[in-house]
Write an enzyme that holds these catalytic residues in place. Structure first.
Site, PDB file in Angstrom:
ATOM      1  CE  LYS A  34       0.637   1.282   4.516  1.00 59.16           C
ATOM      2  NZ  LYS A  34       1.415   2.493   4.845  1.00 59.16           N
ATOM      3  N   PRO A 116       9.897  -4.773  -1.093  1.00 61.50           N
ATOM      4  CG  PRO A 116      10.969  -3.050  -2.247  1.00 61.50           C
ATOM      5  CD  PRO A 116       9.706  -3.845  -2.230  1.00 61.50           C
ATOM      6  CB  ILE A 117      12.129  -5.625   4.232  1.00 60.96           C
ATOM      7  CG1 ILE A 117      11.654  -6.994   3.745  1.00 60.96           C
ATOM      8  CG2 ILE A 117      12.014  -5.531   5.754  1.00 60.96           C
ATOM      9  CD1 ILE A 117      12.548  -8.152   4.180  1.00 60.96           C
ATOM     10  N   GLY A 118      10.885  -2.636   5.038  1.00 66.77           N
ATOM     11  CA  GLY A 118      11.176  -1.346   5.647  1.00 66.77           C
ATOM     12  C   GLY A 118      11.183  -0.218   4.637  1.00 66.77           C
ATOM     13  CB  ALA A 119      10.295  -0.148   1.270  1.00 65.13           C
ATOM     14  N   GLY A 124       5.247  -6.262   5.227  1.00 72.90           N
ATOM     15  CA  GLY A 124       5.168  -7.220   6.323  1.00 72.90           C
ATOM     16  C   GLY A 124       3.791  -7.257   6.944  1.00 72.90           C
ATOM     17  CG  ASP A 158       0.751   0.331   8.613  1.00 69.50           C
ATOM     18  OD1 ASP A 158       0.155   1.238   9.222  1.00 69.50           O
ATOM     19  OD2 ASP A 158       1.822   0.509   8.006  1.00 69.50           O
TER      20      ASP A 158
END
Length: 294
Positions: A34, A116-119, A124, A158
């Site tokens: 999102k 992508p992680i932490g993007a 997650g 989230d």
């Protein structure tokens, strides 16, 4: 009439394995990302969280999540490496939440990580929420949307969004939803992630929470041509000053004809919304991108 695949396996020693796979309950899902359209950080709440305002909008960049009934619980992953202990993964936590309240079988959860992680994309959170939805459907638990959102809230702020997975105006710490009169269907979106990891502490440490000067929800429900001037992400300016690649990506989106461009969440992904697919897009090889129609 027997199944042709079954016939091919009957001739070899793999037939028992095939039978197991054939009759196992299995579900494959595609947890999507999102974006934040506007993000106002108002103040720090007594519970330690920050009061937020934003519009969450789903996009098509997605992971692949496979849930298969198994003899014992197992979580595995491929694709982008997921840091940390697998037992802390939100997919595992989602399974544990439902296992406490329902007599569901053990499962093997395999996550192919693409987002992508932490993007700033909620990847997650989507994985955890889709695990709840998948288990609910796979084992016929009959949980309502509201009940699934209650479970999802226990996973993270989230996560409840991804239960219904439709555009909403978000307040509270990110878990209070209101309808928003916004439809970007037919618009084209390009997302670009420069691979810069920005921690939550770093993001919040760079801003001073304050009430917005304009009604962001009202602006979003108006003409998209005005968003550039009035729809802001409070994290973007201080983070882009520190990481010039973020500002460069945003400027590039506008150069290619975006009607609106912004950093999403606390970064570092930048998106551009276009009236139609832009021509001649080119990014450096270390930048992960996704594009498609909203």
């Amino acid at each position: 009439m027997s199944h042709p695949l079954a016939n091919s396996y009957m001739e070899g020693s793999c037939f028992p394995t095939f039978l197991t796979l054939f009759f196992q309950q299995k579900m494959i899902l595609f947890p999507n990302a999102k974006i934040n359209l506007g993000l106002n950080v108002l103040y720090k709440r007594p519970d330690g969280f920050h009061a937020l305002q934003s519009c969450f909008y789903p996009v098509g960049w997605a992971d692949v999540l496979e849930i298969t009934e198994a003899e014992s619980y197992k979580f595995t992953s491929t694709g982008i490496e997921i840091p940390g202990d697998p037992s802390n993964n939100l997919c595992t936590k989602a399974y544990d939440l439902l296992k406490k309240d329902f007599d569901i079988p053990a499962v093997h959860i395999h996550l192919h990580k693409i987002v992508p992680i932490g993007a700033g994309l909620g990847g997650g959170s989507a994985d955890g929420a889709f695990t709840l939805k998948g288990l609910n459907d796979l084992f016929g638990l009959g949980l309502s949307i509201k009940k699934l959102q209650t479970y999802a809230e226990q996973l993270g702020s989230d996560c409840p969004f991804f239960i219904e997975n439709k555009p909403v105006w978000v307040t509270g710490r990110g878990e209070v939803f209101e309808p928003v009169e916004l439809d970007l269907s037919g618009k084209y979106i390009v997302l670009a992630n420069p691979g810069i990891h920005i921690s939550t502490a770093e993001a919040y440490g760079a801003i001073t929470p304050q009430e917005p000067t304009r009604n962001t929800k009202k602006e979003l429900e108006g003409d998209i041509a005005h968003w550039k001037a009035f729809v802001k992400n409070d994290f973007e300016e201080p983070i882009a000053k520190k990481y010039v690649a973020i500002q460069n990506l945003k400027e590039y989106m506008y150069q290619k004809g975006a009607v609106y461009a912004s950093m999403t969440g606390s970064g570092s992904t930048v998106f551009g919304i276009f009236d139609e697919k832009p021509l001649g897009l080119s990014f450096e090889k270390e930048i992960m991108t996704w594009e498609g129609t909203l």
